[in-house]
Design a protein around this motif. Structure first.
Motif, mmCIF file in Angstrom:
data_model
loop_
_atom_site.group_PDB
_atom_site.id
_atom_site.type_symbol
_atom_site.label_atom_id
_atom_site.label_comp_id
_atom_site.label_asym_id
_atom_site.label_seq_id
_atom_site.Cartn_x
_atom_site.Cartn_y
_atom_site.Cartn_z
ATOM 1 N N LYS A 45 -5.577 2.607 -7.801
ATOM 2 C CA LYS A 45 -5.288 3.528 -6.701
ATOM 3 C C LYS A 45 -5.001 4.928 -7.231
ATOM 4 N N VAL A 46 -4.305 5.008 -8.350
ATOM 5 C CA VAL A 46 -4.015 6.307 -8.961
ATOM 6 C C VAL A 46 -5.307 6.975 -9.420
ATOM 7 N N LEU A 47 -6.190 6.222 -10.059
ATOM 8 C CA LEU A 47 -7.438 6.806 -10.541
ATOM 9 C C LEU A 47 -8.333 7.247 -9.394
ATOM 10 N N ASP A 48 -8.268 6.546 -8.266
ATOM 11 C CA ASP A 48 -9.014 6.990 -7.090
ATOM 12 C C ASP A 48 -8.571 8.385 -6.660
ATOM 13 N N ALA A 49 -7.282 8.695 -6.854
ATOM 14 C CA ALA A 49 -6.750 9.999 -6.464
ATOM 15 C C ALA A 49 -6.939 11.056 -7.541
ATOM 16 N N LEU A 50 -7.353 10.646 -8.743
ATOM 17 C CA LEU A 50 -7.570 11.565 -9.870
ATOM 18 C C LEU A 50 -8.992 11.361 -10.391
ATOM 19 N N PRO A 51 -9.968 11.979 -9.760
ATOM 20 C CA PRO A 51 -11.377 11.692 -10.092
ATOM 21 C C PRO A 51 -11.743 11.907 -11.549
ATOM 22 N N GLY A 52 -11.055 12.825 -12.268
ATOM 23 C CA GLY A 52 -11.405 13.075 -13.657
ATOM 24 C C GLY A 52 -10.610 12.291 -14.664
ATOM 25 N N ALA A 53 -9.692 11.452 -14.197
ATOM 26 C CA ALA A 53 -8.774 10.753 -15.099
ATOM 27 C C ALA A 53 -9.328 9.401 -15.523
ATOM 28 N N GLU A 54 -8.783 8.890 -16.643
ATOM 29 C CA GLU A 54 -9.063 7.531 -17.100
ATOM 30 C C GLU A 54 -7.734 6.812 -17.287
ATOM 31 N N ALA A 102 0.809 -1.222 0.000
ATOM 32 C CA ALA A 102 0.000 0.000 0.000
ATOM 33 C C ALA A 102 0.846 1.278 0.000
ATOM 34 N N PRO A 103 1.978 1.342 0.714
ATOM 35 C CA PRO A 103 2.788 2.563 0.661
ATOM 36 C C PRO A 103 3.261 2.899 -0.753
ATOM 37 N N LEU A 104 3.543 1.890 -1.547
ATOM 38 C CA LEU A 104 3.952 2.143 -2.922
ATOM 39 C C LEU A 104 2.785 2.704 -3.728
ATOM 40 N N ALA A 105 1.605 2.129 -3.574
ATOM 41 C CA ALA A 105 0.429 2.627 -4.294
ATOM 42 C C ALA A 105 0.161 4.083 -3.949
ATOM 43 N N GLU A 106 0.313 4.440 -2.678
ATOM 44 C CA GLU A 106 0.082 5.817 -2.255
ATOM 45 C C GLU A 106 1.117 6.757 -2.856
ATOM 46 N N ALA A 107 2.368 6.326 -2.912
ATOM 47 C CA ALA A 107 3.417 7.163 -3.484
ATOM 48 C C ALA A 107 3.199 7.393 -4.976
ATOM 49 N N LEU A 108 2.755 6.380 -5.688
ATOM 50 C CA LEU A 108 2.467 6.533 -7.109
ATOM 51 C C LEU A 108 1.308 7.502 -7.324
ATOM 52 N N ALA A 109 0.272 7.381 -6.514
ATOM 53 C CA ALA A 109 -0.900 8.237 -6.650
ATOM 54 C C ALA A 109 -0.556 9.701 -6.412
ATOM 55 N N GLU A 110 0.433 9.956 -5.561
ATOM 56 C CA GLU A 110 0.830 11.329 -5.288
ATOM 57 C C GLU A 110 1.545 11.976 -6.464
#
Length: 284
Positions: free
Chosen positions: A110-119, A82-90
């Motif tokens: 995880k990245v898309l969760d942090a970018l609501p408008g992204a695909e 999970a720490p890696l997923a969070e770092a990527l999303a940032e």
């Protein structure tokens, strides 16, 4: 090619616009459950929401098997990375994120969760992996492809390219990114799974990954940031087996007694996870 299904998940609009015919390079449109270009080359969309654009089977030992994919899905679902997923999303930004070597889609979701408008477009050579990736998030579309070949993706269409423990095709990174777009690369850090490597005699990770990464991306990109993350996790015997079976060591289980060593595990272990996340900006 995959067989179409009446309940096929549609491809997100940005993903469909970004994809190209893998035969002629032309744009594609979705007709029913089939991707088709102007020259009438066609590819069936699977019900999970992925399309196989390959023209031939890949060599044995190249793509993750269904067993490897299942092990990875179970291991990642437990939160050990999970720490890696969070770092990527940032680090990821923009409207279209291309995950080069997406596997099960865990990180892209995880990245898309942090970018609501992204695909997100998940690319991987493993069809079993992409069956899961396409279902990992409603805004993911997926295409089976060999990352070492020119990608069936338009030029300058992506805002971010993710690359997590996967082949790095620097020329394609540069081509598909818009000017100023970013590549976010995750690689094993120093000591990653070191306890498992020593106990089970696993394949060597290597100590110069960052230097080789910088050299590979020196032409066309500038490094804008690098961070380390991870920590110590407690892995039960089944978790250890999944950690081994989800990676390249799974292709060598029957060499040197690795399968026997895995089968003999009975106790939990404290194991180091260490990740290096490097962010590069595309130069003109």
């Amino acid at each position: 090619m995959t067989s179409p299904e009446t309940t096929a998940k549609p491809l997100p609009s940005a993903v469909l616009a970004a994809l190209r015919c893998s035969v002629c390079g032309g744009g594609v449109e979705l007709a029913g459950h089939t991707l088709r270009c102007e020259r009438l080359h066609s590819f069936d969309l699977a019900r999970q929401g992925y399309v196989n654009l390959l023209h031939a089977k890949v060599a044995a030992g190249t793509a993750d098997t269904a067993e490897m994919v299942a092990a990875r899905a179970e291991f990642l679902a437990a939160g050990f990375y999970a720490p890696l997923a969070e770092a990527l999303a940032e680090q990821a930004t923009g409207g279209l994120v291309v995950d080069a070597g997406a596997g099960t889609g865990y990180y892209l979701a995880k990245v898309l969760d942090a970018l609501p408008g992204a695909e997100g477009l998940a690319l991987d050579v493993s069809a079993p992996a992409l069956r899961r990736a396409a279902k990992a998030h409603v805004r993911i579309g997926a295409a089976v492809w060999n990352l070492w070949e020119p990608w069936p993706v338009g030029s300058g269409v992506a805002d971010t390219v993710l690359n997590v423990f996967a082949p790095r095709n620097a020329a394609e990174f540069h081509r598909v990114l818009r000017p100023g777009g970013t590549v976010v690369v995750a690689s094993p850090g120093s000591g990653h799974l070191g306890e498992l490597s020593r106990k089970l005699d696993l394949l060597d990770i290597g100590e110069d990954k960052e230097q080789r990464l910088d050299a590979a991306l020196a032409d066309g990109f500038e490094l804008v940031g690098r961070r380390q993350c991870g920590g110590t996790v407690k892995l039960g015997p089944d978790d250890v087996r999944r950690a081994v079976l989800m990676g390249p060591n799974a292709h060598h289980l029957h060499r040197g007694g690795l399968a026997d060593r895995l089968g003999s595990l009975t106790e939990a272990m404290d194991v180091t996870t260490a990740f290096s996340v490097s962010t590069y900006r595309r130069l003109p």
